[in-house]
Structures are given as C-alpha cells and as structure tokens.
Design an enzyme around this catalytic site. Structure first.
Site, PDB file in Angstrom:
ATOM      1  N   ARG A 115      99.351  37.652 -24.324  1.00  0.00           N
ATOM      2  CA  ARG A 115     100.543  36.869 -23.964  1.00  0.00           C
ATOM      3  C   ARG A 115     100.261  35.883 -22.840  1.00  0.00           C
ATOM      4  O   ARG A 115     101.158  35.169 -22.389  1.00  0.00           O
ATOM      5  CB  ARG A 115     101.686  37.816 -23.566  1.00  0.00           C
ATOM      6  CG  ARG A 115     102.315  38.519 -24.752  1.00  0.00           C
ATOM      7  CD  ARG A 115     103.277  39.608 -24.325  1.00  0.00           C
ATOM      8  NE  ARG A 115     102.579  40.777 -23.841  1.00  0.00           N
ATOM      9  CZ  ARG A 115     103.168  41.902 -23.428  1.00  0.00           C
ATOM     10  NH1 ARG A 115     104.491  41.975 -23.443  1.00  0.00           N
ATOM     11  NH2 ARG A 115     102.455  42.932 -23.011  1.00  0.00           N
ATOM     12  N   ASP A 189     112.301  36.064 -32.616  1.00  0.00           N
ATOM     13  CA  ASP A 189     111.759  35.004 -31.776  1.00  0.00           C
ATOM     14  C   ASP A 189     111.275  33.884 -32.683  1.00  0.00           C
ATOM     15  O   ASP A 189     110.654  34.146 -33.713  1.00  0.00           O
ATOM     16  CB  ASP A 189     110.593  35.548 -30.932  1.00  0.00           C
ATOM     17  CG  ASP A 189     110.177  34.582 -29.832  1.00  0.00           C
ATOM     18  OD1 ASP A 189     109.949  33.403 -30.141  1.00  0.00           O
ATOM     19  OD2 ASP A 189     110.088  35.000 -28.668  1.00  0.00           O
ATOM     20  N   LYS A 212     115.731  32.576 -28.550  1.00  0.00           N
ATOM     21  CA  LYS A 212     115.767  33.077 -27.177  1.00  0.00           C
ATOM     22  C   LYS A 212     115.277  32.010 -26.208  1.00  0.00           C
ATOM     23  O   LYS A 212     114.314  31.293 -26.504  1.00  0.00           O
ATOM     24  CB  LYS A 212     114.875  34.315 -27.028  1.00  0.00           C
ATOM     25  CG  LYS A 212     115.281  35.495 -27.886  1.00  0.00           C
ATOM     26  CD  LYS A 212     114.385  36.693 -27.647  1.00  0.00           C
ATOM     27  CE  LYS A 212     112.939  36.413 -28.006  1.00  0.00           C
ATOM     28  NZ  LYS A 212     112.111  37.633 -27.987  1.00  0.00           N
ATOM     29  N   THR A 248     114.323  43.194 -24.616  1.00  0.00           N
ATOM     30  CA  THR A 248     114.642  42.047 -25.459  1.00  0.00           C
ATOM     31  C   THR A 248     115.042  42.484 -26.856  1.00  0.00           C
ATOM     32  O   THR A 248     116.001  41.967 -27.443  1.00  0.00           O
ATOM     33  CB  THR A 248     113.430  41.092 -25.527  1.00  0.00           C
ATOM     34  OG1 THR A 248     113.084  40.673 -24.205  1.00  0.00           O
ATOM     35  CG2 THR A 248     113.754  39.878 -26.374  1.00  0.00           C
TER      36      THR A 248
END
Length: 339
Positions: A115, A189, A212, A248
C-alpha cells in the site's frame, strides 16, 4: 529438457504452514506419476539471535535446483513482526544464492508494503524498496497473490513477477456453498473495479461501486463514502483484495444496509484482520450488517478460528500456488492460472 532442474522447496519459519499445504497439493498433482518421488521441504534452520538478527542455513545440497522459498510475511500465529519475517526472507534468498541454486523463486502470498507504492507528500515509496531488496539478494522470480497495486510489478528490473488471483477459487466456493440467485457484486473501492468486474462477469450479475474519499493524514481513515448503483432488495457480494483493520469494510456494509441490501457476504484474498478487526466484524455480524466473511489461507486462521467465529469461511489457495510452481518448473503455461 522438459523442466528447469529439480523442483525443491524450503520454508521460512512463518511460511511453514502454508508451505506444507503447497507440498500436499503438489503431491496430489503428481500422485499418478510413478517416476517422480514425493515432494518434501528441504531441511533448513532459521536462527534468531538475542539481538534480533536472523540467519538461515540450508542443510541439503541445492546446487543447480529450481529452488522455491515460501514465506508468509504477516503470520497471525507468530510473534515476529512483518519486518522480522521480511529480513528472514532476505536471509533465505541469500543462503540459496550462496548455495548455487540455479533459479530462485520467492513465494510470498502477501507482498509487504504494497500500500506504499506511490507518494502523496514527503514520504518513501517503500514497496519499491522491497522489490529492490528481493532483487539485490539474488531472486529470479516472485509469486504473490492479488497484489494491492499492480504497478509494483514495474519496480523490478530483472525479476519476473507472477501475480495470482483468488477470484476463481472464491467464485467456485460461493457457487458451491451459497444461494447466488439474488446476488450482485459490490466493489468497496474504485481501485478494485477490475476485480469486481471479473466477479460480475463470471457470475453474470449486476455491479455497484462504493466511492470513498480517503483521509491520507490518518491511517485507515475515510472521510466520505457514497454508493454508485442500486442494491435495494439484493444480496450483496463485497469483493476486495484485503481486510486490514476492518473499519472501512464495516462502514461500507452499513451503507449498503441503509440502501436496502439484504445478505452481505465479504470476500478478501488477504484477511489480515489487524488490530480490533475481528471484534468489529463480530459486532457487525451480531447486528445483522454482515452475513459472512470469506478469506483465503494466504493469511492462515485455522479450524479453531472458524469454530470460534462461525461467520468466517476459510478457503485454501495453496492448490493454485502448487499448480503455478509445478507449471513453471515443467515449462508449461501459467497464463490461464493468473486470471
């Protein structure tokens, strides 16, 4: 020559459970081949010193072998950190290189720091460092699962990367286990739209997307969330590459519930379940927000976990890794296995 040399496999300490499942799958593949002996892990030692240093020793000859090193960087059953396990992997790669293995393939179902593949402010692109470390130690190939950012493949100069997908395994599990007649796919997402489209196409169902806006000043924080699509009266399949802290995902499922979704199934290739994720998911299930969470054994939980939390399904991705390893060694195509 039909193969690349003797197919041999070792496991780092945190990769041993997954490696054993890969070995079992490999032996199942060749069980009718009477000319091939059974696969087994190479005898190795991973030694940790009092100051935190690690050393890997390979106790058998691997000169000229097609050598595979299996490591799970994030191991729920280990007290070792991600950085500890990554350093153990580096030590193992170099040990194989110094032992004159012909080819060295790193098998890491979880690509660390995936990430951190780009920068938004004055910060490091740590995923690129990981790629460079693996390359520098002498690896020739990396096999991983549903890497968070496919751009990471471009961080390697000489190393080949095989990015496997759990999608097919998950689809087969859902079709065999649950009623799919009223199901639609939701992408949690925008970045995972390609994965969600694949599920939608294979299941021949509708697709919706949760848009998002993330707050990058705070880890795992979302500012706003909105739904693009209609889930009213439908069962929902939320597909993602990973579950980290779970906040989330739970908020996305609450949004879907508010929009009229019925049963909500959450699928993740890498169920890290960091921090208080299990507690959050447990509450969401008890409140009727989430019906099931399905993850792979790339982050192994085991039978005790599924007994304690009946809302969790664990499916094995080891047979896919075994088939890819076997095909690479035998110089067979792997392109169909990467879908």
């Amino acid at each position: 020559m039909t193969s690349r040399g003797a197919l041999t496999i070792m496991a780092c300490e945190s990769g041993r459970q997954f490696a054993n499942r890969v070995i079992d799958s490999l032996n199942e593949l060749v069980k009718n081949n009477f000319y091939r002996s059974k696969f087994a892990l190479k005898d190795t030692n991973e030694t940790w010193f009092a100051n935190g240093e690690v050393k890997t020793v390979i106790n058998e000859n691997i000169r000229g072998d097609d050598f595979y090193i299996i490591q799970c960087i994030d191991d729920p059953f280990s007290s070792r950190s991600i950085n500890d396990n990554f350093m153990a992997l580096m030590s193992a790669i170099d040990a194989a290189y110094q032992s004159d293995a012909d080819r060295i393939t790193v098998v890491i179902p979880q690509f660390p720091y995936s990430r951190q593949e780009r920068k938004k402010t004055r910060e490091g692109i740590t995923a690129k460092l990981v790629a460079k470390f693996i390359e520098m130690c002498g690896a020739d190939r990396v096999i991983t699962l549903d890497i968070h950012a496919e751009a990471i493949q471009g961080f390697f100069t000489n190393v080949k990367m095989e990015n496997l997908h759990a999608s097919r395994t998950m689809i087969d599990h859902m079709i065999a286990t649950y009623d799919m007649s009223n199901m639609m796919v939701v992408c949690p997402d925008v970045g995972g739209a390609e994965r969600a489209r694949f599920f939608s196409k294979e299941l021949q169902t509708d697709l919706a997307i949760v848009d998002k806006a993330r707050n990058y000043k705070k880890a795992s924080s979302i500012e706003t969330m909105r739904l693009v699509g209609d889930v009213d009266g439908r069962d929902v399949l939320v597909v993602d590459d990973m579950i980290a802290t779970g906040g989330t995902l739970v908020n996305a499922c609450k949004l879907l519930k508010d929009k009229g979704a019925q049963k909500i199934y959450c699928l993740a290739s890498l169920p890290f379940l960091n921090g208080s994720a299990v507690e959050k998911l447990n509450v969401a299930v008890s409140e009727g927000v989430i019906t099931k969470v399905v993850g792979t054994d790339a982050v192994f939980r085991g039978e005790n976990f599924t007994k304690d939390y009946p809302w969790y399904d664990e499916i094995s991705i080891a047979p896919l890794f075994a088939r890819v390893i076997y095909n690479i060694n035998m110089k067979l195509s792997v392109s169909e296995l990467l879908r």
